[in-house]
Motif scaffolding. Structure first.
Motif, PDB file in Angstrom:
ATOM      1  N   LEU A 160      25.314  16.593 -27.263  1.00  0.00           N
ATOM      2  CA  LEU A 160      26.218  15.616 -26.660  1.00  0.00           C
ATOM      3  C   LEU A 160      27.428  15.472 -27.581  1.00  0.00           C
ATOM      4  O   LEU A 160      27.279  15.187 -28.773  1.00  0.00           O
ATOM      5  CB  LEU A 160      25.507  14.266 -26.500  1.00  0.00           C
ATOM      6  CG  LEU A 160      26.351  13.161 -25.859  1.00  0.00           C
ATOM      7  CD1 LEU A 160      26.684  13.508 -24.408  1.00  0.00           C
ATOM      8  CD2 LEU A 160      25.629  11.819 -25.930  1.00  0.00           C
ATOM      9  N   VAL A 161      28.611  15.714 -27.019  1.00  0.00           N
ATOM     10  CA  VAL A 161      29.849  15.591 -27.792  1.00  0.00           C
ATOM     11  C   VAL A 161      30.558  14.320 -27.337  1.00  0.00           C
ATOM     12  O   VAL A 161      30.816  14.155 -26.145  1.00  0.00           O
ATOM     13  CB  VAL A 161      30.780  16.805 -27.570  1.00  0.00           C
ATOM     14  CG1 VAL A 161      31.953  16.761 -28.542  1.00  0.00           C
ATOM     15  CG2 VAL A 161      30.017  18.108 -27.717  1.00  0.00           C
ATOM     16  N   THR A 162      30.828  13.418 -28.267  1.00  0.00           N
ATOM     17  CA  THR A 162      31.507  12.181 -27.882  1.00  0.00           C
ATOM     18  C   THR A 162      32.821  12.049 -28.633  1.00  0.00           C
ATOM     19  O   THR A 162      33.037  12.710 -29.646  1.00  0.00           O
ATOM     20  CB  THR A 162      30.641  10.937 -28.169  1.00  0.00           C
ATOM     21  OG1 THR A 162      30.349  10.901 -29.565  1.00  0.00           O
ATOM     22  CG2 THR A 162      29.353  10.957 -27.387  1.00  0.00           C
ATOM     23  N   GLY A 163      33.671  11.183 -28.125  1.00  0.00           N
ATOM     24  CA  GLY A 163      34.973  10.953 -28.745  1.00  0.00           C
ATOM     25  C   GLY A 163      35.970  10.562 -27.675  1.00  0.00           C
ATOM     26  O   GLY A 163      35.746  10.827 -26.491  1.00  0.00           O
ATOM     27  N   GLU A 164      37.070   9.948 -28.107  1.00  0.00           N
ATOM     28  CA  GLU A 164      38.101   9.501 -27.174  1.00  0.00           C
ATOM     29  C   GLU A 164      38.657  10.680 -26.386  1.00  0.00           C
ATOM     30  O   GLU A 164      38.517  11.834 -26.799  1.00  0.00           O
ATOM     31  CB  GLU A 164      39.252   8.852 -27.956  1.00  0.00           C
ATOM     32  CG  GLU A 164      38.916   7.520 -28.550  1.00  0.00           C
ATOM     33  CD  GLU A 164      40.054   6.938 -29.387  1.00  0.00           C
ATOM     34  OE1 GLU A 164      41.192   7.443 -29.289  1.00  0.00           O
ATOM     35  OE2 GLU A 164      39.787   5.991 -30.131  1.00  0.00           O
ATOM     36  N   SER A 165      39.337  10.362 -25.322  1.00  0.00           N
ATOM     37  CA  SER A 165      39.945  11.385 -24.494  1.00  0.00           C
ATOM     38  C   SER A 165      40.992  12.156 -25.314  1.00  0.00           C
ATOM     39  O   SER A 165      41.762  11.557 -26.054  1.00  0.00           O
ATOM     40  CB  SER A 165      40.600  10.689 -23.306  1.00  0.00           C
ATOM     41  OG  SER A 165      40.997  11.627 -22.391  1.00  0.00           O
TER      42      SER A 165
END
Ligand code: ADP
Ligand code: MG
Length: 366
Positions: A44-49
């Motif tokens: 799962l890769v997360t972070g702001e747009s």
């Protein structure tokens, strides 16, 4: 959105499955990627747009044993539920109006390769259930097929800019699916937290856009680079790419100077050099134009800059004042001019009130 399969072997707009960055955060991320790329574990890769989640996914794919197979990206946020189901799983002929023949889904197209499920937090609960079933069995249930279909072997990388734990709390994201997808978690930090990356990214994209024969831009001046490095980049690397692309088209000199930069980027640099009142006025003018002429959303532009403390309360009040002037003191019209949906009107007013930016409308009425 008419999302098509984006397969690694086909050139995309700016395809550099090359993760650029020299900051310690990027160094660490690169090491983590190398550590986990070879396994088939779900990530799962997360972070702001705009931080580069898709670039991270492409890099994982390129460093895996699946590199010679397809990398297929699916935007789970851009399609209606029915279309997304058929997009992912495929459908059989006659399963709905317009389904003239069997169509393979993206999961099938990604067989032996990698599927990138972008904006996975936007899936409906029913779609989440279907995805979970697929992850558990590896079996494709095509739309309109009455028996379980073929098994496929895909590596799943999912991404989201949302806080899935919050969505779980709210009951809009399944906890069991979360644990399935989140075997390994990679977080891509926002650009403003790794400013050392800004010059290298900027130089990379100037070189890239400079390959176009009509572009004369070759360098960014030291002063302009400083301003780029100081700016907060609410839209992250994507915004930086867009700004540079625009400069590459509009600037007719080999060197981009500070005067070529958009006002809100220059303004960070100009701080303290111009009389305050005047500086505020011009920044507010520019922001107002972005809202009303370029039709940017209030949340994405003015609000984001204010929350990042890139613009002052004075500037915010000035933008609101301009809206009130144009609408003769009608906040509902202001909200519409600032590209807000009518259901966001309350939130807009609450925000203004809370931050002491709700100017009395009376003086604008005629
Ligand atoms: N570290 C990076 N190196 C090179 N290009 C990048 C990097 N991060 C982002 N980009 C570029 O910025 C844009 C947005 O990246 P993307 O991966 O689509 O962001 P996200 O999926 O997080 O919204 C793309 O054009 C991408 O090529
Ligand atoms: Mg993306």
């Amino acid at each position: 959105m008419g999302e098509r399969a984006r397969i690694a072997t086909q050139p995309r707009q700016v395809t550099s499955a090359q993760l650029i960055g020299v900051s310690p955060q990027m160094e660490e991320l690169r090491q983590e990627i190398e550590r986990v790329a070879a396994s088939d574990a779900k990530i799962l890769v997360t972070g702001e747009s705009g931080v580069g989640k898709e670039v991270v996914a492409q890099t994982l794919h390129m460093l895996s044993a699946r590199a010679s197979r397809a990398f297929v990206a699916v935007n789970c946020g851009g399609l209606s539920e029915t279309l997304l189901e058929s997009e992912l799983f495929g459908h059989v002929r006659g399963s709905f109006t317009g389904a003239y023949r069997d169509k393979p889904g993206k999961l099938e197209m990604a067989n032996e390769g990698t599927v990138f499920l972008d904006e996975v937090g936007e899936m409906t609960l029913r779609m989440q259930g279907l995805l979970l079933r697929f992850l558990e069995t590896g079996e494709l249930q095509k739309v309109g097929a009455d028996n379980g279909g073929r098994r496929v072997n895909v590596r799943v990388i999912a991404a989201t800019n949302r806080h899935l734990r919050e969505l779980i709390q709210q009951g809009t994201f399944r906890e069991d699916l979360f644990y399935r997808l989140n075997v390994i978690h990679l977080e891509v930090p926002p650009l403003r937290e790794r400013r050392e990356d800004i010059p290298v990214l900027a130089e990379h994209f100037v070189r890239l856009f400079g390959d176009d024969r009509s572009c004369v831009v070759r360098h960014i001046s030291g002063e302009a680079m400083k301003a780029l490095s100081r700016y907060s980049w609410p839209g992250n690397v994507r915004q930086l790419v867009n700004v540079l692309e625009r400069l590459a088209i509009t600037v007719r000199e080999p060197i981009v100077t500070i005067d070529d930069l958009p006002l809100e980027i220059r303004a960070v640099e100009a701080h303290g050099q111009q009389p305050k009142r005047e500086r505020r006025r011009t920044v507010a003018d520019d922001l107002y134009k972005r809202l009303v002429e370029d039709r940017e959303s209030f949340w994405g532009c003015v609000y984001a800059l204010y929350m990042d403390r890139e613009i002052t309360r004075g500037t915010m009040r000035e933008v609101v004042r301009k809206g009130l002037e144009a609408s003769h003191g009608n906040y509902r019209i202001v909200a519409r001019m600032f590209n807000l949906e009518s259901r966001e009107y309350k939130r807009f007013l609450n925000f203004l009130r809370k931050h002491d930016c709700q100017l009395p409308f009376k003086e604008f009425r005629q």
